[in-house]
Write an enzyme that holds these catalytic residues in place. Structure first.
Site, PDB file in Angstrom:
ATOM      1  N   SER A 164       0.857  -1.170  -0.086  1.00  0.00           N
ATOM      2  CA  SER A 164      -0.060   0.096   0.022  1.00  0.00           C
ATOM      3  C   SER A 164       0.863   1.178  -0.052  1.00  0.00           C
ATOM      4  O   SER A 164       0.373   2.201  -0.298  1.00  0.00           O
ATOM      5  CB  SER A 164      -1.037   0.005   1.364  1.00  0.00           C
ATOM      6  OG  SER A 164      -0.096   0.039   2.385  1.00  0.00           O
ATOM      7  N   HIS A 166      -3.129  -3.733  -5.371  1.00  0.00           N
ATOM      8  CA  HIS A 166      -3.382  -3.304  -3.974  1.00  0.00           C
ATOM      9  C   HIS A 166      -5.047  -3.405  -3.876  1.00  0.00           C
ATOM     10  O   HIS A 166      -5.596  -2.747  -4.351  1.00  0.00           O
ATOM     11  CB  HIS A 166      -2.800  -1.727  -4.053  1.00  0.00           C
ATOM     12  CG  HIS A 166      -3.119  -1.116  -2.762  1.00  0.00           C
ATOM     13  ND1 HIS A 166      -3.397  -0.107  -2.407  1.00  0.00           N
ATOM     14  CD2 HIS A 166      -3.128  -1.783  -1.534  1.00  0.00           C
ATOM     15  CE1 HIS A 166      -3.754   0.137  -1.082  1.00  0.00           C
ATOM     16  NE2 HIS A 166      -3.436  -0.780  -0.561  1.00  0.00           N
ATOM     17  N   GLU A 176      -6.168  -1.455  -7.030  1.00  0.00           N
ATOM     18  CA  GLU A 176      -5.308  -0.717  -7.848  1.00  0.00           C
ATOM     19  C   GLU A 176      -4.269  -1.625  -8.369  1.00  0.00           C
ATOM     20  O   GLU A 176      -3.578  -2.525  -7.744  1.00  0.00           O
ATOM     21  CB  GLU A 176      -4.734   0.403  -7.114  1.00  0.00           C
ATOM     22  CG  GLU A 176      -5.211   1.284  -6.319  1.00  0.00           C
ATOM     23  CD  GLU A 176      -4.708   2.323  -5.269  1.00  0.00           C
ATOM     24  OE1 GLU A 176      -5.119   3.579  -5.240  1.00  0.00           O
ATOM     25  OE2 GLU A 176      -3.885   1.816  -4.414  1.00  0.00           O
ATOM     26  N   ASN A 192      -4.504   6.288  -1.563  1.00  0.00           N
ATOM     27  CA  ASN A 192      -3.762   6.705  -0.394  1.00  0.00           C
ATOM     28  C   ASN A 192      -3.240   8.369  -0.867  1.00  0.00           C
ATOM     29  O   ASN A 192      -2.969   9.209   0.046  1.00  0.00           O
ATOM     30  CB  ASN A 192      -2.607   5.999  -0.086  1.00  0.00           C
ATOM     31  CG  ASN A 192      -3.175   4.922   0.816  1.00  0.00           C
ATOM     32  OD1 ASN A 192      -4.247   4.967   1.623  1.00  0.00           O
ATOM     33  ND2 ASN A 192      -2.559   3.722   0.956  1.00  0.00           N
TER      34      ASN A 192
END
Length: 506
Positions: A121, A142, A154, A192
């Site tokens: 991540s 991910h 992802e 993120n």
């Protein structure tokens, strides 16, 4: 559509690995689960068996399907048992050295045509693959916890990743029931990275003493439609997860001001006030239930003076109608009378700056946030300046509460709360598009599914107006002198030309 990978390996039997194994089995793959801790892979299968059994008992899974799913999951004890897997997904500790060692060993075990994927991540896919003899066969894949419910994954191309690998992973994600979004190998990938503005800007507002945690959460939920406020969210994810991510992305971008973390979370992390799981974070929790103080009562006032509204106020016509509907007398003169309550509605500027520039009596001046149409919100936000008299603050609070819509009163802040947070979210998203981290459609999908925002950040910018976003950011930069607020070229150009923020060049 046939299954892209008939046999896969999952290395890591924690919550993430277990979730990946679950959706892979449900997609029709044989799944081999490996973990370095004795018994962990077996316990992961037991948890999946129990879950599928519950679904069967509730009538949501027939007996044959339950048995087929159980038969597809196989705990294994050595890496050699992964030799004939088509795909191996790593879901272990976020440690670059440990991941590199794993992939170097895996590459020597699996067939030359097998695909390798990391669920990292926060680490660089390129850096993990750098020790491999054939880094082109490895990509990021991910997922988000809980994997079966978070329907986005992802797919990240490292510097040397073969594009065909990403195509296969994206296709497999769809078969797992997830939406696949493509990202280049950049810090934070999509979700993120895009999520930095929500928490860090809220922390900055608290750090300035503008208002408290609970008030910010109420404002962002009631004005902008977020399901959780930033401090509720940080309590849910826990600071031992969220603060290191803040620091990691900030450092990986070489101290980019847009991602600057806060000492507030650093101190709370050091104190062990991590959030819901420790019983104390930004809120206290009793038996898992968040404890929240009641809102301050609406002041009782004897009489309401006449109200004068700045001619430069945002949504001035709507503001005049609102004040009239609330029963106050409006002044129409070019300047306010000596007793009037003065109301301003800036975009990006603070009340102090507006009062000084327009030469208003600051002791009687309050601001109201009208970036979002009043009818579309469940809360109003008004701000004082350092000179505002208490009686004028209470008068404004009582006036704007007359129709029973909640009102939050905050101290002076460029952009109030909502303007600052939304402006930061939109600006970071626009700059992600500028950097070609991902496509605008994939950005929107990733944020809606991964973060649960009411709209994707670019759609949010379109909703409130690219030109308004630009004005908020330019004025915030003027008030604070901080490059954090400099508008992205992507936003500046589209705002200047009146284009949608979802518009891509031909």
């Amino acid at each position: 559509m046939s299954v892209n990978f008939s046999k896969i390996g999952v290395v890591g039997a924690g919550a993430m690995g277990r979730g990946i194994a679950q959706i892979a089995a449900q997609a029709g793959s044989q799944v081999l689960v490996l973990d370095s801790f004795d018994g962990a892979a077996e316990r992961a299968k037991e948890a999946l068996v129990a879950q599928w059994q519950k679904l069967h008992e509730k009538g949501k899974l027939d007996e044959a399907t339950r048995d087929a799913l159980i038969a597809r999951v196989h705990p294994v004890s050595s890496m050699q048992q992964l030799a004939d897997c088509d795909l191996v997904i790593e879901a272990i500790v976020e440690d670059l050295g440990v991941k590199r060692a794993l992939f170097k060993d895996l590459e020597a075990v699996v067939a030359p045509g097998a695909t390798l994927a990391t669920n990292t991540s926060s680490l660089s896919v390129t850096a993990i693959a750098a020790v491999m003899a054939h880094p082109q066969r490895m990509a990021g894949f991910h997922f988000f916890n809980p994997v079966p419910l978070m329907k986005v994954v992802e797919v990240i191309a490292g510097f040397k990743t073969d594009p065909a690998i990403c195509d296969r992973l994206a296709g497999y994600a769809v078969q797992m029931g997830h939406s696949a979004v493509r990202a280049n190998d950049t810090p934070g990938f999509i979700v993120n990275h895009a999520g930095r503005g929500f928490g860090t800007e809220a922390l900055r507002i608290v750090g300035e003493g503008v208002t408290d945690f609970a008030t910010i959460d109420r404002i962002l939920k009631d004005q902008a439609g977020f399901r959780l406020g930033p401090f509720e969210l940080m309590d849910l994810t826990a600071l031992d997860v969220s603060h290191p991510v803040m620091e990691s992305i900030y450092r990986q971008y070489y101290d980019e001001p847009r991602f600057r973390p806060s000492v507030i979370t650093a101190q709370r992390l050091a104190a062990g006030a991590l959030g819901r799981k420790t019983g104390e974070g930004f809120y206290r929790y009793v038996d898992g239930v968040m404890q929240q103080a009641a809102e301050p009562p609406v002041p009782v006032i004897d009489a309401t003076p006449a109200v004068w509204v700045s001619p430069r106020a945002a949504r001035r016509a709507d503001l005049l109608k609102l004040i009239h509907a609330l029963g106050a007398q409006l002044e129409s003169g070019a300047t306010p009378s000596s007793a009037a309550l003065i109301v301003v509605a800036p975009l990006g500027f603070d009340v102090t700056t507006v009062a000084a520039v327009e030469r208003l009596d600051a002791t009687r001046t309050i601001g109201i946030d009208l970036m979002i149409e009043d009818a579309a919100t469940k809360r109003r936000v008004i701000a004082t300046n350092p000179a505002t008299r208490r009686d004028m603050r209470d008068t404004a609070h009582a006036l704007f509460s007359r129709d029973s819509k909640p009102v939050s009163v905050i101290r002076d802040s460029g952009g109030f709360v909502t303007q600052r947070v939304i402006g930061t979210i939109v600006n970071i998203a626009a700059d992600m598009c500028q950097q070609r981290v991902c496509s605008p459609p994939d950005l929107e999908t990733a944020v809606k599914l991964g973060l649960g925002y009411p709209q994707g950040p670019l759609a949010m910018g379109n909703l409130y107006g690219p030109t308004n976003m630009l004005e908020v950011l330019f004025n915030l930069q003027t008030v604070y002198g901080d490059p954090r607020y400099r508008p992205s070229p992507w936003l500046r150009r589209r705002g200047a030309l009146g284009l949608s923020l979802l518009h891509e060049e031909e």
